[in-house]
Design a protein around this motif. Sequence first.
Motif, mmCIF file in Angstrom:
data_model
loop_
_atom_site.group_PDB
_atom_site.id
_atom_site.type_symbol
_atom_site.label_atom_id
_atom_site.label_comp_id
_atom_site.label_asym_id
_atom_site.label_seq_id
_atom_site.Cartn_x
_atom_site.Cartn_y
_atom_site.Cartn_z
ATOM 1 N N GLN A 53 10.861 0.531 9.440
ATOM 2 C CA GLN A 53 9.872 1.316 9.899
ATOM 3 C C GLN A 53 8.491 0.984 10.098
ATOM 4 O O GLN A 53 7.478 1.351 10.772
ATOM 5 C CB GLN A 53 10.065 2.618 8.824
ATOM 6 C CG GLN A 53 11.404 3.389 8.976
ATOM 7 C CD GLN A 53 11.508 4.341 8.062
ATOM 8 O OE1 GLN A 53 10.666 4.709 7.073
ATOM 9 N NE2 GLN A 53 12.553 5.220 7.834
ATOM 10 N N VAL A 54 7.715 0.352 9.048
ATOM 11 C CA VAL A 54 6.592 -0.354 8.859
ATOM 12 C C VAL A 54 6.364 -0.928 10.075
ATOM 13 O O VAL A 54 5.333 -0.845 10.636
ATOM 14 C CB VAL A 54 6.095 -0.603 7.281
ATOM 15 C CG1 VAL A 54 4.929 -1.162 7.517
ATOM 16 C CG2 VAL A 54 6.403 0.477 6.517
ATOM 17 N N LEU A 55 7.111 -2.081 10.220
ATOM 18 C CA LEU A 55 7.005 -3.133 10.995
ATOM 19 C C LEU A 55 6.889 -2.273 12.650
ATOM 20 O O LEU A 55 6.072 -2.749 13.342
ATOM 21 C CB LEU A 55 8.031 -3.919 11.045
ATOM 22 C CG LEU A 55 7.797 -5.126 12.177
ATOM 23 C CD1 LEU A 55 6.404 -6.081 11.827
ATOM 24 C CD2 LEU A 55 8.790 -6.213 11.683
ATOM 25 N N GLU A 56 7.742 -1.541 12.839
ATOM 26 C CA GLU A 56 7.773 -0.806 14.147
ATOM 27 C C GLU A 56 6.635 -0.008 14.540
ATOM 28 O O GLU A 56 5.968 -0.123 15.488
ATOM 29 C CB GLU A 56 8.900 0.227 14.263
ATOM 30 C CG GLU A 56 9.136 0.919 15.530
ATOM 31 C CD GLU A 56 9.310 -0.054 16.696
ATOM 32 O OE1 GLU A 56 8.686 0.496 17.812
ATOM 33 O OE2 GLU A 56 9.803 -1.228 16.596
ATOM 34 N N PRO A 78 15.393 2.597 1.208
ATOM 35 C CA PRO A 78 15.587 1.491 0.782
ATOM 36 C C PRO A 78 14.594 0.520 1.407
ATOM 37 O O PRO A 78 14.052 0.690 2.530
ATOM 38 C CB PRO A 78 17.315 1.027 1.252
ATOM 39 C CG PRO A 78 17.705 2.481 1.343
ATOM 40 C CD PRO A 78 16.671 3.404 1.658
ATOM 41 N N ARG A 79 14.278 -0.699 0.758
ATOM 42 C CA ARG A 79 13.312 -1.313 1.127
ATOM 43 C C ARG A 79 13.276 -1.987 2.730
ATOM 44 O O ARG A 79 12.378 -2.137 3.331
ATOM 45 C CB ARG A 79 12.995 -2.736 0.351
ATOM 46 C CG ARG A 79 11.807 -3.573 0.649
ATOM 47 C CD ARG A 79 11.355 -4.426 -0.411
ATOM 48 N NE ARG A 79 10.571 -5.457 0.168
ATOM 49 C CZ ARG A 79 9.013 -5.168 0.117
ATOM 50 N NH1 ARG A 79 8.693 -3.980 -0.485
ATOM 51 N NH2 ARG A 79 8.158 -5.982 0.464
ATOM 52 N N GLN A 135 0.975 -1.407 -0.060
ATOM 53 C CA GLN A 135 -0.006 0.074 0.130
ATOM 54 C C GLN A 135 0.704 1.269 0.080
ATOM 55 O O GLN A 135 0.740 2.228 -0.801
ATOM 56 C CB GLN A 135 -0.865 -0.129 1.209
ATOM 57 C CG GLN A 135 -1.934 -1.186 1.170
ATOM 58 C CD GLN A 135 -2.562 -1.608 2.529
ATOM 59 O OE1 GLN A 135 -2.216 -0.870 3.510
ATOM 60 N NE2 GLN A 135 -3.249 -2.554 2.459
ATOM 61 N N ILE A 136 1.899 1.236 1.023
ATOM 62 C CA ILE A 136 2.615 2.304 1.123
ATOM 63 C C ILE A 136 3.549 2.772 -0.388
ATOM 64 O O ILE A 136 3.555 3.835 -1.019
ATOM 65 C CB ILE A 136 3.847 2.306 2.111
ATOM 66 C CG1 ILE A 136 2.921 2.135 3.231
ATOM 67 C CG2 ILE A 136 4.864 3.398 1.997
ATOM 68 C CD1 ILE A 136 3.855 1.892 4.706
ATOM 69 N N GLU A 137 3.960 1.463 -0.990
ATOM 70 C CA GLU A 137 4.682 1.627 -2.323
ATOM 71 C C GLU A 137 3.871 2.163 -3.478
ATOM 72 O O GLU A 137 4.310 2.896 -4.169
ATOM 73 C CB GLU A 137 5.365 0.339 -2.672
ATOM 74 C CG GLU A 137 6.701 0.050 -1.629
ATOM 75 C CD GLU A 137 6.853 -1.663 -1.656
ATOM 76 O OE1 GLU A 137 8.222 -1.691 -1.395
ATOM 77 O OE2 GLU A 137 6.199 -2.202 -2.232
ATOM 78 N N GLN A 138 2.717 1.416 -3.423
ATOM 79 C CA GLN A 138 1.851 2.119 -4.460
ATOM 80 C C GLN A 138 1.360 3.393 -4.330
ATOM 81 O O GLN A 138 1.368 4.385 -4.975
ATOM 82 C CB GLN A 138 0.559 1.121 -4.548
ATOM 83 C CG GLN A 138 -0.577 1.518 -5.671
ATOM 84 C CD GLN A 138 -1.761 0.850 -5.414
ATOM 85 O OE1 GLN A 138 -2.224 -0.010 -4.269
ATOM 86 N NE2 GLN A 138 -2.960 1.119 -6.262
ATOM 87 N N GLN A 139 1.255 4.080 -2.998
ATOM 88 C CA GLN A 139 0.867 5.370 -2.762
ATOM 89 C C GLN A 139 1.986 6.209 -3.200
ATOM 90 O O GLN A 139 1.755 7.202 -3.799
ATOM 91 C CB GLN A 139 0.507 5.694 -1.243
ATOM 92 C CG GLN A 139 0.008 6.836 -1.155
ATOM 93 C CD GLN A 139 0.055 7.125 0.579
ATOM 94 O OE1 GLN A 139 -0.053 6.341 1.395
ATOM 95 N NE2 GLN A 139 0.160 8.565 1.195
#
Length: 341
Positions: A92-95, A85-86, A71-75
């Motif tokens: 960050q997203v997991l935190e 970097p991925r 979702q974040i990458e698509q946005q």
Amino acid sequence: MKTRNTLLAQAKKVSATGVMALCIGAGAFMTPLVSQAQNYASTQRQPIDSVVAVVNDNVIMRSELNGRMAQIEQQAQAQGGSLPPRATLEAQVLERMVMDEVQLQLARRANLTIDDTELNRQLRTIAESNNMTLEQFADAVESDGMTLADVREDIRREMLMRQVQQRQISQRISVSDRDVQRVLDQQGSQNGDQSFVEEIRARHILVELNPTRSEDQARARAQEARQRLQQGADFASVAREFSDDSGSALNGGELGWVRPGQTVPAFEEAMQSLGANQISEPVRSQFGYHVIEVEERRRQNVTEESRREQIRQAIFQRRANEELQTWQQEIRSEAFVDIRL
């Protein structure tokens, strides 16, 4: 253009009064609600799943993390934004997902609930902030491959987190009559007119610092957001893409009418220095870097009694902003978290 991107480009704070106590940097660990909506049908098609984090007695699965990442990458792709970097983004997203889970567990233990009437009211507010009826909003999310049920569940989760934040933080803060009188004395000497208070309608973008985003990276990201605005990009859409303050990002960065003492000092000083429709350079506070725009100013005539109550609330809100960050650090350190990336 995808409907999600249209929503993000068009799309109130979750609560204009209750959440203002927490909105300047308070929601930095959350992404905007609409962009968080999970496409469970997609994630369930993953042939192999695994645990990426254990949070007390619950787990976060690889499929959940992948769904959030997609979702974040698509946005970002749709809006021309850049991402770290991925591996860095994934951490960050997991935190953020871990922090969500810790707070939701606290809400469950406290038996907090969001009833359907309250949830429907919030859905209607979100739809209206996107210039849509509730029916149009439902059609929009479904046309983008989501379901209204998924969106409702994400909103319910965030409202639960706001509820537990407010309950916990309010117990840690007190405002004395002496505190209120001190501000009254200061405003009296500055304004020379005890019956008027200047209010500023403002909006902002917050880029927080966190374990995977350094000072330089946060400043650079805030500067990138400001450059977008300087090039004519819509403030609301940039706020939804860049801002880590989910409470205001949901409403395009809008903070509403702000009075003296209601925001942290660095923010207030920068805001006071801006003219109408002027955008600040990145402003550093304890929450990260803010990009601020002043939309308009007004002078409000207030009675002494109401003015005292407004000042009391402003002091409470400022202290809540500061206390929330400490509380989040505490509950994160007290939780059992095993990251398995």
